[in-house]
Structure formats: C-alpha cells, structure tokens
Scaffold this motif. Structure first.
Motif, short mmCIF file in Angstrom:
data_model
loop_
_atom_site.label_atom_id
_atom_site.label_comp_id
_atom_site.label_asym_id
_atom_site.label_seq_id
_atom_site.Cartn_x
_atom_site.Cartn_y
_atom_site.Cartn_z
N HIS A 139 0.82 -1.21 0.00
CA HIS A 139 0.00 0.00 0.00
C HIS A 139 0.86 1.26 0.00
O HIS A 139 0.50 2.26 -0.64
CB HIS A 139 -0.93 0.00 1.22
CG HIS A 139 -2.17 -0.81 1.04
ND1 HIS A 139 -2.46 -1.92 1.80
CD2 HIS A 139 -3.20 -0.69 0.16
CE1 HIS A 139 -3.60 -2.44 1.41
NE2 HIS A 139 -4.08 -1.72 0.42
N ALA A 140 1.98 1.24 0.71
CA ALA A 140 2.86 2.40 0.74
C ALA A 140 3.39 2.71 -0.66
O ALA A 140 3.42 3.88 -1.09
CB ALA A 140 4.02 2.16 1.71
N LYS A 141 3.79 1.67 -1.39
CA LYS A 141 4.28 1.87 -2.75
C LYS A 141 3.17 2.35 -3.66
O LYS A 141 3.35 3.22 -4.52
CB LYS A 141 4.88 0.56 -3.28
CG LYS A 141 5.38 0.64 -4.72
CD LYS A 141 5.93 -0.70 -5.17
CE LYS A 141 6.41 -0.63 -6.63
NZ LYS A 141 5.28 -0.42 -7.57
N HIS A 142 1.99 1.78 -3.50
CA HIS A 142 0.83 2.15 -4.31
C HIS A 142 0.49 3.63 -4.14
O HIS A 142 0.31 4.37 -5.12
CB HIS A 142 -0.35 1.26 -3.88
CG HIS A 142 -1.65 1.59 -4.53
ND1 HIS A 142 -1.83 1.60 -5.89
CD2 HIS A 142 -2.86 1.93 -3.99
CE1 HIS A 142 -3.09 1.93 -6.18
NE2 HIS A 142 -3.73 2.13 -5.04
N LEU A 143 0.43 4.10 -2.89
CA LEU A 143 0.09 5.49 -2.62
C LEU A 143 1.19 6.44 -3.08
O LEU A 143 0.91 7.54 -3.58
CB LEU A 143 -0.19 5.69 -1.13
CG LEU A 143 -1.49 5.04 -0.62
CD1 LEU A 143 -1.56 5.12 0.89
CD2 LEU A 143 -2.70 5.72 -1.25
N GLU A 144 2.43 6.03 -2.93
CA GLU A 144 3.54 6.86 -3.36
C GLU A 144 3.47 7.12 -4.87
O GLU A 144 3.69 8.24 -5.35
CB GLU A 144 4.87 6.19 -3.01
CG GLU A 144 6.10 6.99 -3.44
CD GLU A 144 7.39 6.26 -3.14
OE1 GLU A 144 8.45 6.78 -3.52
OE2 GLU A 144 7.33 5.18 -2.53
N ALA A 145 3.13 6.08 -5.63
CA ALA A 145 3.02 6.25 -7.09
C ALA A 145 1.86 7.15 -7.46
O ALA A 145 1.97 7.95 -8.40
CB ALA A 145 2.86 4.87 -7.74
N LEU A 146 0.76 7.07 -6.73
CA LEU A 146 -0.40 7.89 -7.05
C LEU A 146 -0.19 9.35 -6.69
O LEU A 146 -0.62 10.25 -7.41
CB LEU A 146 -1.64 7.36 -6.32
CG LEU A 146 -2.19 6.03 -6.80
CD1 LEU A 146 -3.35 5.59 -5.92
CD2 LEU A 146 -2.66 6.11 -8.25
N MET A 147 0.49 9.60 -5.58
CA MET A 147 0.73 10.98 -5.17
C MET A 147 1.83 11.63 -6.02
O MET A 147 1.72 12.77 -6.43
CB MET A 147 1.12 11.04 -3.68
CG MET A 147 0.05 10.57 -2.72
SD MET A 147 -1.44 11.60 -2.73
CE MET A 147 -2.50 10.61 -3.77
#
Length: 491
Positions: free
Chosen positions: A221-229
């Motif tokens: 989830h951390a990687k997922h959110l980092e890519a979206l932001m």
C-alpha cells in the motif's frame, strides 16, 4: 513478504464484460475506467513490487472483450507518448479498423485526433482504458482546455476492483434484497471477528488480498500510494514562489497518472498528509475547512485537492438524501443535513492510512477487548459501502440504483439509502459490533417516517451470524439484521 496465492479465489470473469460488449455495438468509442491494481493477479508476481501496473484491470478486460483481431496501442510506451505529444497521434492507429488504446490517461494529447477519427467511425472502433476518471479530470481540473473529450461520441463504463460477490461467487445482494430474498441468502464463506476485519483491511485490490501479513500489506500500500501521489521531497516554499505558482501554473501535463499530473499543485508536499487527514474523516460529513486547517490549506484548496483524489478513485463523495437534486421520495426535508459524506473507494487503502496494519493497532484492539476499535469501524463501513457500489456498477442493465446517505441536525445518521428504478428504497446501516440494541434503530425509524410507503425494508449489517426480522416501522416496512458476510451470500 511472501505472496500466498491460495488466499485468492479463482480470478473472476468480470461482471461488466457484457456491458462492454454491448457498448461496442452502439458507440464508436468505449472507455473503461477505474482505479489501478484491480485486475487479475499474475501467478509470477514479485513480492513487494506489485504485479499490476497501470490499469491492468482494464487492460485484461479490454484484451478479453476486444479479442485478438484488434490493433493494440499501449500508451505506457514512451514512443507512443512522444508521437501523441507531437500532434501525430493518428499515426498510432492509422488505417486499422478496430483499435484498443491502453492507459489513455498517460497522454491526453491523443484525445483531439481521436475525436476527429471517431466522428466518421463505425460503432466499436475504439476501446479505451484509463485508471483515472478521465471525464472528471478533463472537465473540472484547471486543465479544462482539453475539451476534446466533449467531442468524443463515447460511452463510459466504470470498472471498480472486484467485489466480494465476484471473488467468492455470490449472488447480487442488491437484487436479492429488493426482491425480498434477504432471508434466503446462504453464506458458504462466512466471516466474523478478526477474520472479517482482516478481509476489510485487505480491501478489493488483489495485490493486497494475497498478502497474508499486515507488514506485507503495508509495504504494498505504501508503494501504491507513493506512485499515485508522485509528490516531490518536502521543502520549504517561500511566499513569493507560492504566489508565482498560483498566478502562473505550469503548462498542462502530458501524463495524468498521478495527482501532481492532474493538478498544478501549489503545495504538492501536502497531498499525502491531506489524504491521511481525509482518512481520519472517512464516513463523516465533508468539512474541508477542518480537514485543511492543520495543513495550512484553505477550504477551497482542500476541496480542489480532494477532487483530484476523487478522480483517481481514492475517495468518493456520497450525496445526502436531503439534497434538492438527490431524487429520493421524502415527505419533507426538514432538519436534514444536505452536505456530502466522504468515503474511501478501497477499505484496504483506508486501513493503511489509519495505520491499522501495525503492531500498535493490534495492541489497541487487545486493550479495548474488541477488534472493532473506532478506526476499524471506519474501515468496515468503507468496506461495505465499496462492496455495494461495486455490485451496483456490475449490475447495470439489470437494475439502476441510486445511493445517498442520511443525517439530521440531531446527529442521527444512516450509512446508505438505496433506490432502484421503481423508486423503491432500502436503508442499510453498518454496525461494527456483534450485539445490537434499541439505540441502533433510532435513525432508521426517523427516516422511515419521511420515506413512507416508498421504503421497502431496512437492514442493519453487523458482525454476527443471524439474519432475522426484528421489527416493523409504522409504514409497515420491516427492519432486518444480517451479517456483513451476507453481502457475498447466495440465493
């Protein structure tokens, strides 16, 4: 951080596939759009890196529905992006009869040439995919000059992450409830307590579901959110630079795959902290002034950033049943709060932002003697709302559903008010508890008086095992209690 594929049921045949096929017979352009990482998980996934990139859910569906005869244009390829940015997008499809364009949001410049080509095309020529709400982003952001989308003869079909109904082979809960078959639902995959909490924390993204440890889910989830932001490192922005960014925003981007691409963010480093603040307000009435105050963001900027997060399928706003344009049959709208309520599209993302995949969260649950801490109650509500919205999206053509929430000035609220095409109404409330009492029915009883004969029934979903009718309102509509697990039950 191993991936346990046994945790994932057989990858579903998406319920919207017939909708896409039907749309291709009607419209020259069909757009399938939804959040990232919601497709079928590949068996050779690399732990911690994520097997799904871009809009793999839409890609899988597009290739499945479109068939082998279509020419495929992948806008993740730099060469294709460069061709579109030079105004030569028409070269990407040339004289090919049927074309599938993957991840169209990666190059908005292709939309103007696409509109010209589609104007003289037969139905079904172009099938597009995107992992943002392309129409919302183009029409409502500061980059609204990309008006080419308005000229596209296009049909848009949303593709949300697989519902539990699809994953576990259940019946459509909405159809069953409106048909009066709630008591007929059986649940082979019944979950309660910690097992139900774990399923809610996994959410709907398949990459998260197959991770059997909280720490592993956290890493993904951390990687997922980092890519979206896609936010740059934190740095201090002076007042002069901030004024320049507001008055002279950068030119329109060539890539809508992140929040920074959607918005000319004057304070991009505050995007993720704002998302965390929204997580704390999940399931509550929208209060942009309060959510932005701790981050030194005014209410207008906070709402503008929230729209960007909504276009990226991170959050959604649910209309109030008391809103003038909600279209629900109420006897009166006195003392009703008419403000939207904020929800997260995926309960797993919400759980991550609320730090529920940590040792501290487990200790808090143990100290309070229940898995349903206030934060986990928010996650469960988000999980249920996402499930019912996904089931409604998958059932287009079989029944049209409208969703709203209820809240009055006495702080009484109901999570979901759902109307079908016949204006029949069902109330749904979520209680993160294994026992229910009279106070849990007060809000529903009050709204039942306002709905009158239009109310078909009310349901309280809880962490229990029994499905039973507990009372009737004055209008004659019954109130039921049912396990959350009934959402993926079978008739």
């Amino acid at each position: 951080m191993a991936i346990d594929h046994s945790r994932l049921p057989t990858p579903p045949s998406r319920a919207i596939a017939p909708q896409v096929q039907a749309a291709l017979t009607r419209s020259p352009v069909v757009l399938v759009q939804g959040p990232r990482h919601s497709g079928n998980l590949k068996a050779d996934a690399t732990p911690g890196l994520g097997a799904l990139e871009g809009s793999a859910a839409q890609t899988d569906l597009a290739l499945q529905v479109g068939g082998a005869g279509r020419h495929v244009v992948d806008m993740n390829l730099f060469a294709h992006q460069l061709t579109a940015s030079r105004g030569e997008a028409a070269q990407l499809w040339g004289q090919h009869g049927q074309v599938t364009i993957l991840d169209a949001h990666r190059s908005p410049a292709l939309l103007a040439p696409l509109a010209q080509a589609a104007a003289q095309s037969a139905p079904g020529r172009f099938l597009l995919t995107a992992s943002i709400d392309l129409a919302g982003a183009m029409f409502h952001s500061e980059y609204g000059q990309h008006s080419a989308l308005a000229n596209l003869p296009m049909e848009v079909i949303p593709l949300l992450p697989p519902s539990q109904m699809e994953l576990l082979g259940g019946s459509n809960w909405l159809h069953a409830v409106f048909a009066g078959k709630l008591a007929s639902l059986t649940t082979p995959h019944s979950l309660s307590g910690q097992a139900l909490a774990d399923r809610a924390l996994a959410g709907g993204h398949l990459e998260s579901i197959v991770r059997d440890r909280p720490r592993s889910r956290h890493a993904w989830h951390a990687k997922h959110l980092e890519a979206l932001m896609d936010s740059p490192p934190k740095r201090r922005i002076g007042a002069k630079e901030e004024k320049l960014l507001i008055n002279f925003p950068p030119p329109p981007p060539s890539d809508f795959s992140s929040l920074r691409g959607l918005h000319a963010l004057d304070k991009p480093q505050k995007a993720l902290p704002l998302l965390q603040e929204l997580a704390r307000g999940a399931g509550q009435i929208c209060n942009f002034r309060q959510w932005g105050s701790g981050l030194d963001l005014d209410s207008k900027t906070t709402e503008r950033y929230t729209y960007g997060l909504q276009w990226m399928y991170l959050v959604r706003r649910l209309q109030s049943v008391g809103a003038d344009d909600a279209g629900f049959p109420l006897k009166d709208r006195l003392r009703l709060v008419k403000t939207d309520r904020l929800h997260f599209v995926d309960s797993g993302v919400l759980g991550e932002l609320l730090e529920q995949n940590t040792v501290d969260a487990a200790r808090d649950a143990q100290a309070q003697g229940t898995v349903w801490t206030p934060a986990m109650a928010q996650v469960l509500t988000s999980f249920v709302v996402a499930e019912l919205l996904a089931q409604a999206a998958a059932s287009a053509g079989q029944g049209s559903y409208r969703f709203a929430h209820y809240r009055d000035h006495d702080q009484l609220d109901v999570d979901l008010i759902i109307a079908n095409g016949k204006d029949e109404v069902v109330m749904v409330d979520v209680k993160a508890a294994s026992r229910l009492g009279p106070p849990d029915t007060r809000a529903m009883a009050q709204l039942a008086d306002k709905l009158g004969k239009q109310l078909k029934l009310a349901v309280i979903l809880y962490d229990g095992a029994e499905t039973q009718q507990v009372m009737k309102f004055d209008s004659g509509a019954p109130l039921w209690i049912a396990p959350v697990s009934s959402l993926w039950g079978r008739v």
